[in-house]
Design a protein around this motif. Structure first.
Motif, PDB file in Angstrom:
ATOM      1  N   ALA A 180       0.824  -1.209   0.000  1.00 30.12           N
ATOM      2  CA  ALA A 180       0.000   0.000   0.000  1.00 30.12           C
ATOM      3  C   ALA A 180       0.857   1.258   0.000  1.00 30.12           C
ATOM      4  O   ALA A 180       0.504   2.265  -0.621  1.00 30.12           O
ATOM      5  CB  ALA A 180      -0.927  -0.006   1.216  1.00 30.12           C
ATOM      6  N   MET A 221       3.882   1.546  -1.306  1.00 28.63           N
ATOM      7  CA  MET A 221       4.689   1.709  -2.524  1.00 28.63           C
ATOM      8  C   MET A 221       3.857   1.842  -3.798  1.00 28.63           C
ATOM      9  O   MET A 221       4.309   2.472  -4.759  1.00 28.63           O
ATOM     10  CB  MET A 221       5.656   0.523  -2.658  1.00 28.63           C
ATOM     11  CG  MET A 221       6.586   0.358  -1.465  1.00 28.63           C
ATOM     12  SD  MET A 221       7.592   1.818  -1.114  1.00 28.63           S
ATOM     13  CE  MET A 221       8.698   1.794  -2.506  1.00 28.63           C
ATOM     14  N   GLY A 222       2.705   1.195  -3.858  1.00 26.60           N
ATOM     15  CA  GLY A 222       1.841   1.372  -5.018  1.00 26.60           C
ATOM     16  C   GLY A 222       2.019   0.320  -6.099  1.00 26.60           C
ATOM     17  O   GLY A 222       2.995  -0.432  -6.119  1.00 26.60           O
ATOM     18  N   SER A 223       1.039   0.306  -7.023  1.00 25.88           N
ATOM     19  CA  SER A 223       0.969  -0.776  -8.011  1.00 25.88           C
ATOM     20  C   SER A 223       2.109  -0.734  -9.028  1.00 25.88           C
ATOM     21  O   SER A 223       2.577  -1.775  -9.490  1.00 25.88           O
ATOM     22  CB  SER A 223      -0.373  -0.741  -8.726  1.00 25.88           C
ATOM     23  OG  SER A 223      -0.535   0.492  -9.382  1.00 25.88           O
ATOM     24  N   ALA A 224       2.568   0.472  -9.404  1.00 29.55           N
ATOM     25  CA  ALA A 224       3.674   0.540 -10.361  1.00 29.55           C
ATOM     26  C   ALA A 224       4.908  -0.142  -9.790  1.00 29.55           C
ATOM     27  O   ALA A 224       5.639  -0.833 -10.497  1.00 29.55           O
ATOM     28  CB  ALA A 224       3.980   1.997 -10.693  1.00 29.55           C
ATOM     29  N   TRP A 225       5.115   0.027  -8.488  1.00 25.95           N
ATOM     30  CA  TRP A 225       6.273  -0.589  -7.823  1.00 25.95           C
ATOM     31  C   TRP A 225       6.137  -2.101  -7.775  1.00 25.95           C
ATOM     32  O   TRP A 225       7.061  -2.824  -8.126  1.00 25.95           O
ATOM     33  CB  TRP A 225       6.391  -0.014  -6.411  1.00 25.95           C
ATOM     34  CG  TRP A 225       7.491  -0.609  -5.590  1.00 25.95           C
ATOM     35  CD1 TRP A 225       8.820  -0.335  -5.699  1.00 25.95           C
ATOM     36  CD2 TRP A 225       7.359  -1.548  -4.521  1.00 25.95           C
ATOM     37  NE1 TRP A 225       9.525  -1.063  -4.770  1.00 25.95           N
ATOM     38  CE2 TRP A 225       8.659  -1.804  -4.040  1.00 25.95           C
ATOM     39  CE3 TRP A 225       6.269  -2.197  -3.922  1.00 25.95           C
ATOM     40  CZ2 TRP A 225       8.895  -2.695  -2.985  1.00 25.95           C
ATOM     41  CZ3 TRP A 225       6.508  -3.072  -2.877  1.00 25.95           C
ATOM     42  CH2 TRP A 225       7.802  -3.316  -2.428  1.00 25.95           C
ATOM     43  N   TRP A 226       4.955  -2.593  -7.377  1.00 29.63           N
ATOM     44  CA  TRP A 226       4.855  -4.047  -7.215  1.00 29.63           C
ATOM     45  C   TRP A 226       4.776  -4.781  -8.561  1.00 29.63           C
ATOM     46  O   TRP A 226       4.958  -5.987  -8.609  1.00 29.63           O
ATOM     47  CB  TRP A 226       3.727  -4.441  -6.260  1.00 29.63           C
ATOM     48  CG  TRP A 226       2.305  -4.406  -6.741  1.00 29.63           C
ATOM     49  CD1 TRP A 226       1.755  -5.104  -7.774  1.00 29.63           C
ATOM     50  CD2 TRP A 226       1.216  -3.671  -6.159  1.00 29.63           C
ATOM     51  NE1 TRP A 226       0.417  -4.835  -7.884  1.00 29.63           N
ATOM     52  CE2 TRP A 226       0.047  -3.968  -6.901  1.00 29.63           C
ATOM     53  CE3 TRP A 226       1.106  -2.800  -5.068  1.00 29.63           C
ATOM     54  CZ2 TRP A 226      -1.198  -3.422  -6.608  1.00 29.63           C
ATOM     55  CZ3 TRP A 226      -0.139  -2.266  -4.766  1.00 29.63           C
ATOM     56  CH2 TRP A 226      -1.261  -2.560  -5.540  1.00 29.63           C
ATOM     57  N   GLY A 254       9.444  -5.186  -5.585  1.00 25.40           N
ATOM     58  CA  GLY A 254       7.983  -5.144  -5.602  1.00 25.40           C
ATOM     59  C   GLY A 254       7.380  -6.498  -5.907  1.00 25.40           C
ATOM     60  O   GLY A 254       6.397  -6.912  -5.291  1.00 25.40           O
ATOM     61  N   ASN A 258       4.987  -8.566  -3.485  1.00 26.28           N
ATOM     62  CA  ASN A 258       3.720  -9.019  -4.049  1.00 26.28           C
ATOM     63  C   ASN A 258       3.557 -10.531  -3.838  1.00 26.28           C
ATOM     64  O   ASN A 258       2.484 -11.025  -3.474  1.00 26.28           O
ATOM     65  CB  ASN A 258       3.679  -8.672  -5.541  1.00 26.28           C
ATOM     66  CG  ASN A 258       2.273  -8.677  -6.099  1.00 26.28           C
ATOM     67  OD1 ASN A 258       1.309  -8.746  -5.358  1.00 26.28           O
ATOM     68  ND2 ASN A 258       2.159  -8.607  -7.410  1.00 26.28           N
ATOM     69  N   GLN A 304      -4.457  -4.748 -10.166  1.00 24.36           N
ATOM     70  CA  GLN A 304      -4.076  -3.797 -11.221  1.00 24.36           C
ATOM     71  C   GLN A 304      -3.413  -4.506 -12.395  1.00 24.36           C
ATOM     72  O   GLN A 304      -2.331  -4.128 -12.856  1.00 24.36           O
ATOM     73  CB  GLN A 304      -3.157  -2.699 -10.665  1.00 24.36           C
ATOM     74  CG  GLN A 304      -3.865  -1.710  -9.766  1.00 24.36           C
ATOM     75  CD  GLN A 304      -4.582  -0.630 -10.561  1.00 24.36           C
ATOM     76  OE1 GLN A 304      -4.004   0.391 -10.881  1.00 24.36           O
ATOM     77  NE2 GLN A 304      -5.825  -0.873 -10.881  1.00 24.36           N
ATOM     78  N   TYR A 328     -10.557  -1.166  -3.600  1.00 26.65           N
ATOM     79  CA  TYR A 328      -9.248  -0.919  -2.988  1.00 26.65           C
ATOM     80  C   TYR A 328      -9.410  -0.426  -1.545  1.00 26.65           C
ATOM     81  O   TYR A 328      -8.711  -0.887  -0.642  1.00 26.65           O
ATOM     82  CB  TYR A 328      -8.468   0.105  -3.812  1.00 26.65           C
ATOM     83  CG  TYR A 328      -7.018   0.205  -3.413  1.00 26.65           C
ATOM     84  CD1 TYR A 328      -6.124  -0.798  -3.740  1.00 26.65           C
ATOM     85  CD2 TYR A 328      -6.547   1.308  -2.698  1.00 26.65           C
ATOM     86  CE1 TYR A 328      -4.788  -0.720  -3.365  1.00 26.65           C
ATOM     87  CE2 TYR A 328      -5.220   1.397  -2.324  1.00 26.65           C
ATOM     88  CZ  TYR A 328      -4.344   0.391  -2.662  1.00 26.65           C
ATOM     89  OH  TYR A 328      -3.038   0.475  -2.285  1.00 26.65           O
TER      90      TYR A 328
END
Lengths: 51, 241
Positions: B84, B86-91, B97, B101, B158, B191
């Protein structure tokens, strides 16, 4: 890894091979937990079992 | 009885099952704060909350499944907090990531696997006996809420997988009449539910579940001939419920 998993179909039961393997592993794990000896630290019993 | 005037300790001398302190006994303090405090100290003493010894029958691997489930939940929450932050682009793009994940995904798998094994152990051992029906029911609710939590997790990956799941699931959810309140195509709603409401619910329910188990103790095995705490018989053929 990127191909669909094989499926088994018996009557109304439809299950993938990975899920079937997982359920089998869980059953084995449960059976082992029932019969495997548990390490008893010092072998003492609970307070209500001592008297 | 002397308990009414005894305010030196929270632990009732009558024992773990709660004793027999009368409601509204002479000398008892008035007010809901005192009532809640009395209920808590009567139902759960510190000795029951943090026991140093357990009955001999707890020495079985079957009783390990519950605590392994809790351990998995800890990893689910920790990895979820990192995701949460770091965000979806990171994972989706970085190797670290991907690692977190995967930790989140596989700890969820472990959570469900060991929760089901714990469920089997309690079901076949009739874990709801001797006043433990509420403990069983809270466990049922945890199971159901966990399923919804995991479902919303699949919806907020995502990626194409989450879109595929959402588009297919919308018809199923709409068929139940819940689509207006639980819109699987609404990413923001899913989310928010997944990272806030449901994790808090599961965690609080698990804490309640643990407190219930600590309060009542671990249920005796079926057929155990001994008499349990507070005179509640667990002998075969009909313990008090």
């Amino acid at each position: 890894m990127n191909s669909p998993a094989p499926y088994f179909h018996w009557g109304f039961i439809l299950i993938s091979l990975p899920n079937l393997i997982l359920i089998a592993v869980m059953l084995v794990l449960f059976a082992v937990a029932l019969i495997a000896p548990f390490p008893h630290g010092g072998g003492h019993h609970g307070a209500d079992d001592d008297d | 009885m002397t308990e009414a005037g005894d305010e030196s300790t929270g632990a009732s001398p009558a024992g773990p099952a709660g004793g027999d302190r009368a409601e509204g006994a002479p000398g008892a303090e008035a007010g809901w704060t005192a009532a809640v405090r009395d209920q808590l100290t009567r139902r759960l003493t510190i000795e029951e909350l943090l026991p140093t010894r357990q009955p001999a029958y707890v020495g079985s691997w079957v009783y390990v499944f519950g605590v392994v489930t809790i351990a998995a939940l800890v990893w689910v929450v920790v990895s979820g907090v990192v995701l949460a932050l770091m965000g979806s682009a990171w994972w989706h793009t970085s190797s670290l990531g991907h690692f977190f994940n995967s930790i989140h995904f596989w700890s969820v798998q472990m959570f469900f696997i060991f929760m089901v094994l714990h469920l089997w152990g309690q079901y076949w051992g009739a874990g709801w006996r001797d006043g433990r029906a509420k403990t069983w029911m809270v466990g049922v609710v945890i199971f159901l809420v966990s399923i919804v939590t995991a479902f919303t997790g699949y919806l907020v990956q995502q990626n194409f997988d989450s879109q595929w799941i959402a588009v297919n699931a919308k018809d199923a959810v709409n068929s139940t009449g819940l689509g207006g309140f639980f819109n699987v195509l609404n990413f923001g709603q899913m989310y928010g539910l997944h990272v806030m409401l449901f994790p808090i619910a599961v965690t609080l329910l698990v804490v309640l579940h643990i407190l219930q188990v600590r309060s009542k103790g671990v249920v005796r095995p079926l057929g155990d001939p001994y008499v349990a705490d507070a005179g509640v018989s667990t002998a075969p053929g009909g313990p008090a419920r």
